[in-house]
Design a protein around this motif. Structure first.
Motif, PDB file in Angstrom:
ATOM      1  N   ASP A  22     -34.516 -44.652  43.145  1.00  0.00           N
ATOM      2  CA  ASP A  22     -34.837 -43.291  42.695  1.00  0.00           C
ATOM      3  C   ASP A  22     -33.977 -42.843  41.509  1.00  0.00           C
ATOM      4  OD1 ASP A  22     -36.534 -43.284  44.790  1.00  0.00           O
ATOM      5  OD2 ASP A  22     -35.516 -41.700  45.925  1.00  0.00           O
ATOM      6  N   TRP A  23     -34.556 -41.935  40.708  1.00  0.00           N
ATOM      7  CA  TRP A  23     -33.841 -41.279  39.612  1.00  0.00           C
ATOM      8  C   TRP A  23     -33.942 -39.773  39.802  1.00  0.00           C
ATOM      9  CZ3 TRP A  23     -31.316 -44.081  35.865  1.00  0.00           C
ATOM     10  CH2 TRP A  23     -31.658 -45.437  35.753  1.00  0.00           C
ATOM     11  N   GLU A  24     -32.981 -39.027  39.257  1.00  0.00           N
ATOM     12  CA  GLU A  24     -33.172 -37.583  39.197  1.00  0.00           C
ATOM     13  C   GLU A  24     -32.942 -37.066  37.786  1.00  0.00           C
ATOM     14  OE1 GLU A  24     -30.393 -36.206  42.306  1.00  0.00           O
ATOM     15  OE2 GLU A  24     -29.156 -35.336  40.727  1.00  0.00           O
ATOM     16  N   MET A  25     -33.589 -35.939  37.502  1.00  0.00           N
ATOM     17  CA  MET A  25     -33.490 -35.336  36.167  1.00  0.00           C
ATOM     18  C   MET A  25     -32.418 -34.260  36.178  1.00  0.00           C
ATOM     19  SD  MET A  25     -37.368 -34.254  35.327  1.00  0.00           S
ATOM     20  CE  MET A  25     -38.763 -35.070  36.043  1.00  0.00           C
ATOM     21  N   VAL A  26     -31.749 -34.124  35.041  1.00  0.00           N
ATOM     22  CA  VAL A  26     -30.814 -33.018  34.841  1.00  0.00           C
ATOM     23  C   VAL A  26     -31.280 -32.295  33.578  1.00  0.00           C
ATOM     24  CG1 VAL A  26     -28.436 -32.366  34.328  1.00  0.00           C
ATOM     25  CG2 VAL A  26     -28.911 -34.240  35.936  1.00  0.00           C
ATOM     26  N   ILE A  27     -31.553 -30.986  33.719  1.00  0.00           N
ATOM     27  CA  ILE A  27     -32.148 -30.241  32.608  1.00  0.00           C
ATOM     28  C   ILE A  27     -31.347 -28.966  32.338  1.00  0.00           C
ATOM     29  CG2 ILE A  27     -34.267 -29.102  31.775  1.00  0.00           C
ATOM     30  CD1 ILE A  27     -35.588 -30.799  34.225  1.00  0.00           C
ATOM     31  N   GLY A  28     -31.111 -28.704  31.072  1.00  0.00           N
ATOM     32  CA  GLY A  28     -30.512 -27.432  30.651  1.00  0.00           C
ATOM     33  C   GLY A  28     -31.352 -26.878  29.510  1.00  0.00           C
ATOM     34  N   LEU A  29     -31.439 -25.551  29.416  1.00  0.00           N
ATOM     35  CA  LEU A  29     -32.317 -24.962  28.400  1.00  0.00           C
ATOM     36  C   LEU A  29     -31.558 -24.000  27.500  1.00  0.00           C
ATOM     37  CD1 LEU A  29     -35.362 -24.098  30.668  1.00  0.00           C
ATOM     38  CD2 LEU A  29     -35.347 -25.791  28.869  1.00  0.00           C
ATOM     39  N   GLU A  30     -31.875 -24.051  26.216  1.00  0.00           N
ATOM     40  CA  GLU A  30     -31.398 -23.044  25.271  1.00  0.00           C
ATOM     41  C   GLU A  30     -32.633 -22.271  24.836  1.00  0.00           C
ATOM     42  OE1 GLU A  30     -29.404 -25.268  22.169  1.00  0.00           O
ATOM     43  OE2 GLU A  30     -28.370 -26.445  23.698  1.00  0.00           O
ATOM     44  N   VAL A  31     -32.732 -21.035  25.296  1.00  0.00           N
ATOM     45  CA  VAL A  31     -33.905 -20.235  24.957  1.00  0.00           C
ATOM     46  C   VAL A  31     -33.554 -19.308  23.796  1.00  0.00           C
ATOM     47  CG1 VAL A  31     -35.445 -18.401  25.776  1.00  0.00           C
ATOM     48  CG2 VAL A  31     -34.911 -20.361  27.253  1.00  0.00           C
ATOM     49  N   HIS A  32     -34.414 -19.317  22.777  1.00  0.00           N
ATOM     50  CA  HIS A  32     -34.248 -18.407  21.644  1.00  0.00           C
ATOM     51  C   HIS A  32     -35.230 -17.270  21.830  1.00  0.00           C
ATOM     52  CE1 HIS A  32     -31.766 -21.199  19.239  1.00  0.00           C
ATOM     53  NE2 HIS A  32     -32.395 -22.088  19.984  1.00  0.00           N
ATOM     54  N   ALA A  33     -34.699 -16.073  22.019  1.00  0.00           N
ATOM     55  CA  ALA A  33     -35.538 -14.911  22.261  1.00  0.00           C
ATOM     56  C   ALA A  33     -35.368 -13.931  21.118  1.00  0.00           C
ATOM     57  CB  ALA A  33     -35.145 -14.249  23.581  1.00  0.00           C
ATOM     58  N   GLN A  34     -36.482 -13.578  20.471  1.00  0.00           N
ATOM     59  CA  GLN A  34     -36.385 -12.620  19.364  1.00  0.00           C
ATOM     60  C   GLN A  34     -36.077 -11.229  19.915  1.00  0.00           C
ATOM     61  OE1 GLN A  34     -39.422 -12.675  16.272  1.00  0.00           O
ATOM     62  NE2 GLN A  34     -39.150 -10.469  16.013  1.00  0.00           N
ATOM     63  N   VAL A  35     -35.046 -10.611  19.375  1.00  0.00           N
ATOM     64  CA  VAL A  35     -34.640  -9.280  19.821  1.00  0.00           C
ATOM     65  C   VAL A  35     -35.691  -8.251  19.383  1.00  0.00           C
ATOM     66  CG1 VAL A  35     -32.895  -7.467  19.542  1.00  0.00           C
ATOM     67  CG2 VAL A  35     -32.195  -9.874  19.666  1.00  0.00           C
ATOM     68  N   ASN A  36     -36.062  -7.378  20.300  1.00  0.00           N
ATOM     69  CA  ASN A  36     -36.946  -6.268  19.978  1.00  0.00           C
ATOM     70  C   ASN A  36     -36.179  -5.246  19.152  1.00  0.00           C
ATOM     71  OD1 ASN A  36     -39.602  -6.011  20.621  1.00  0.00           O
ATOM     72  ND2 ASN A  36     -39.232  -5.424  22.750  1.00  0.00           N
ATOM     73  N   SER A  37     -36.478  -5.154  17.866  1.00  0.00           N
ATOM     74  CA  SER A  37     -35.827  -4.144  17.027  1.00  0.00           C
ATOM     75  C   SER A  37     -36.747  -3.859  15.857  1.00  0.00           C
ATOM     76  CB  SER A  37     -34.464  -4.651  16.520  1.00  0.00           C
ATOM     77  OG  SER A  37     -34.635  -5.741  15.644  1.00  0.00           O
ATOM     78  N   ASN A  38     -36.555  -2.731  15.201  1.00  0.00           N
ATOM     79  CA  ASN A  38     -37.388  -2.395  14.048  1.00  0.00           C
ATOM     80  C   ASN A  38     -36.963  -3.169  12.814  1.00  0.00           C
ATOM     81  OD1 ASN A  38     -38.808  -0.362  15.496  1.00  0.00           O
ATOM     82  ND2 ASN A  38     -37.039   0.995  15.219  1.00  0.00           N
ATOM     83  N   SER A  39     -35.634  -3.290  12.652  1.00  0.00           N
ATOM     84  CA  SER A  39     -35.127  -3.932  11.448  1.00  0.00           C
ATOM     85  C   SER A  39     -34.262  -5.133  11.829  1.00  0.00           C
ATOM     86  CB  SER A  39     -34.349  -2.922  10.600  1.00  0.00           C
ATOM     87  OG  SER A  39     -33.235  -2.438  11.321  1.00  0.00           O
ATOM     88  N   LYS A  40     -33.854  -5.880  10.823  1.00  0.00           N
ATOM     89  CA  LYS A  40     -33.201  -7.168  11.062  1.00  0.00           C
ATOM     90  C   LYS A  40     -31.748  -7.017  11.522  1.00  0.00           C
ATOM     91  CE  LYS A  40     -36.329  -9.677   8.023  1.00  0.00           C
ATOM     92  NZ  LYS A  40     -36.463 -10.587   6.846  1.00  0.00           N
ATOM     93  N   LEU A  41     -31.147  -8.146  11.899  1.00  0.00           N
ATOM     94  CA  LEU A  41     -29.799  -8.127  12.461  1.00  0.00           C
ATOM     95  C   LEU A  41     -28.768  -7.595  11.464  1.00  0.00           C
ATOM     96  CD1 LEU A  41     -27.824  -8.812  14.760  1.00  0.00           C
ATOM     97  CD2 LEU A  41     -27.911 -11.210  14.063  1.00  0.00           C
ATOM     98  N   PHE A  42     -28.902  -7.989  10.199  1.00  0.00           N
ATOM     99  CA  PHE A  42     -27.898  -7.583   9.216  1.00  0.00           C
ATOM    100  C   PHE A  42     -28.486  -6.899   7.986  1.00  0.00           C
ATOM    101  CE2 PHE A  42     -25.744 -11.248  11.343  1.00  0.00           C
ATOM    102  CZ  PHE A  42     -24.688 -10.535  11.895  1.00  0.00           C
TER     103      PHE A  42
END
Lengths: 95, 496
Positions: free
Chosen positions: B24-44
């Motif tokens: 048998d084998w097992e999987m190891v999984i990690g996730l990096e989720v990129h979520a766009q911030v809800n805002s009217n204007s940009k970060l900078f």
């Protein structure tokens, strides 16, 4: 700390700067001379010193979430070597 | 400071293992989720984040990285990151630092992305995930704020790429999980739950089709009990289904290599959903030297405990809390509570229907009839042609015995298609359930008189009763109350 010629070639590539093979030796000597100068700092004991993030102690300014800018695509692409329909046009970069 | 959690803290269950001839084998999984911030204007910058505008029209001179332009942070993006951190039960770091992540690409005009490296705004947290047979806890390692890049379009010309910087500088939250996931199903459930939490908080709309939520998936395999294997990172997977497919494919690819005596090389891969496989992005390998350093244009991001408390006091009720409250307050099953709380709008709709009514009937009709129908027609609950009041009206009519379940379904169809007040429709179209025993008795008598042979049969075979009930219902146009018909028939036919 010092660097070798392979590092010079790698850093030049990462910075997208063309360095001819005959220039590498000269750059290596210059780099190492500068690094040697900066190296003096590692003689100082800074274990009790907070890293300096600003010349003056002040808080970062923040902006309200309001649209105040943009809407001038022609100005954005004005300096582009090539553009079309307000897109920048660049050499194909897809894999 | 909390002691760091052990990295390897979950073992795959035997049922999650991948069976192979060699063991048998097992999987190891990690996730990096990129979520766009809800805002009217940009970060900078003060340019708009609105999706779908003409090319390069949501671009300020800051986003185009013109010389001399300086970034000024958007306070709402900071608040959104803190709200998300609070929703993930995570540590909020009141001092964090922006760094430059250096790399070259045509859609990155600065030549670096402003991101957070060593000091993110949010530290460790967790997400609870309901799997079919258990609830699991998945650790969150961190959440940091960063800029999105622009968009390169490759299919407008055979020899050129077209660059649109509208997305350039839009705020993203990168949410990094611990390597706690052990199957594709767990990974999919994790992303769904994270998406639900973000949507409840209003910090990201979770629209995967627009690329507002996308994931980098880290996968490795190992023998049960063995240390972690070498991982590969699959970049930018933009649907929950593809995340599952990419993991299944990648784990089997790695097992194939290991079983042939090979070694896994740590690398970045792309998921090709057309072919259902992952492939190497070799040319990106060298770009991994990002040479992070603190951005000298930005001071550290600092805020007070009161700032955090103020945001915390306005946080909405989150899915786990709402689910627990639905079970407690309305007596619905844990499964129904989970379905009802997947979207905040669905939960609100249910509560509007259930308020002051029989909550179990309400849950049943909201989930099975309304959600079923909305799904079939591809509609969001907010676009439902039937209001909570109308569905509540149907529930009332079922509860007080005016209509049977069968008539209620007909009524549902009418209200769905034509609108109107359910009680008035029932009155106007004579859809009332007949509970008048006299009328039902008459119908029963008629059926019994017309079918003497069946009457003989039912005396030796009581299950025949169903046939009689059916006949009586037919006679009464479906309006008779089935329990009443049952009772009366049993009495008349002498069946216990």
């Amino acid at each position: 700390m010092s660097v070798d010629s392979a590092t010079i070639v790698r850093v030049a590539h990462l910075a997208r700067i063309a360095v001819a093979p005959e220039e590498v030796a000269r750059l290596e000597a210059e780099f190492n001379s500068m690094l040697g100068f900066v190296e003096q700092l590692s003689g100082l004991d800074v274990s009790d010193v907070e890293p300096m993030t600003s010349v003056r102690p002040m808080q970062m300014k923040m902006r309200e979430d309001v649209v105040t800018d943009g809407g001038y695509p022609a100005r954005i692409v004005a300096n582009a070597p090539a553009s079309e329909d307000d897109f920048f046009v660049v050499p194909k970069v897809v894999e | 400071m909390n002691a760091p959690l052990p990295l390897d803290r979950r073992a795959a269950k035997p049922s999650q293992r991948i069976k192979s001839a060699t063991g048998d084998w097992e999987m190891v999984i990690g996730l990096e989720v990129h979520a766009q911030v809800n805002s009217n204007s940009k970060l900078f910058s003060g340019a708009s984040t609105h999706f779908g505008n003409a090319p390069n029209s949501n671009v300020s001179l800051v986003d185009a990285a013109m010389p001399g332009m300086l970034p000024v942070i958007n306070v709402e993006c900071v608040k959104q990151a803190i709200r998300t951190g609070l929703g993930l039960k995570a540590q909020i770091n009141r001092r964090s630092v922006f760094d430059r992540k250096n790399y070259f690409y045509p859609d990155l005009p600065q030549g670096y992305q402003i991101s957070q490296y060593k000091s993110p705004i949010v530290g460790e947290g967790e997400i609870l995930i309901d799997m079919p047979d258990e609830t699991i806890t998945i650790g969150i390692e961190r959440l940091h704020l960063e800029q999105d890049a622009g968009k390169s379009i490759h299919d407008l010309s055979p020899s050129f790429s077209y660059v649109d910087l509208n997305r350039s500088g839009v705020a993203l939250m990168e949410i990094v999980s611990r390597p706690d996931l052990r199957s594709a199903d767990e990974a999919k459930a994790y992303v769904s739950k994270l998406r639900t939490i973000l949507r409840y908080l209003g910090t990201c709309d979770g629209d995967m089709e627009k690329g507002n939520l996308r994931a980098d998936v880290n996968v490795s395999v190992r023998r049960p009990g063995a240390p972690f294997g070498t991982r590969c990172e699959i970049k930018n997977v933009n649907s929950i289904r593809f995340i599952g497919q990419a993991i299944e494919y990648e784990a089997r690819r790695q097992i194939g290599i290991l079983e042939d005596g090979g070694e896994i090389i740590q690398e970045t891969r792309l998921f090709d959903h057309g072919k259902g496989e992952t492939r190497s992005m070799r040319s990106k390998e060298e770009a991994h030297d990002y040479r992070y350093f603190p951005d000298p244009d930005l001071l550290p991001l600092e805020f007070s405990a009161e700032f955090v408390e103020e945001l915390k006091s306005h946080l909405p009720e989150l899915p786990d809390e709402k689910k627990a409250r639905f079970i407690e307050q309305y007596g619905v099953t844990p499964y129904d509570a989970m379905v009802l709380t997947l979207e905040r709008e669905s939960a609100d709709f249910f509560e509007a229907v259930a308020r002051g009514r029989d909550a179990k009937i309400a849950a049943n009709w909201v989930i099975n009839e309304l959600f079923g129908r909305l799904n079939k027609e591809g509609l969001e609950v907010t676009a439902s042609p039937m209001s909570a009041d109308q569905l509540g009206g149907i529930v009332d009519l079922i509860k007080d015995g005016t209509i049977s379940g069968k008539l209620a379904k007909d009524l549902f169809e009418i209200v769905w298609a034509e609108g109107g007040n359910p009680r008035e429709i029932v009155e106007a179209r004579g859809m009332k359930q007949v509970t008048d025993t006299g009328a039902i008795e008459a119908a029963c008598d008629a059926v019994i008189a017309a079918n003497p042979d069946k009457v003989e049969q039912v005396k030796v075979k009581p299950t025949m009763l169903g046939w009689f009930v059916g006949q009586v219902m037919k006679q009464t146009g479906g309006k008779a109350s089935p329990p009443a018909v049952n009772e009366i028939l049993k009495a008349k036919l002498g069946i216990e």
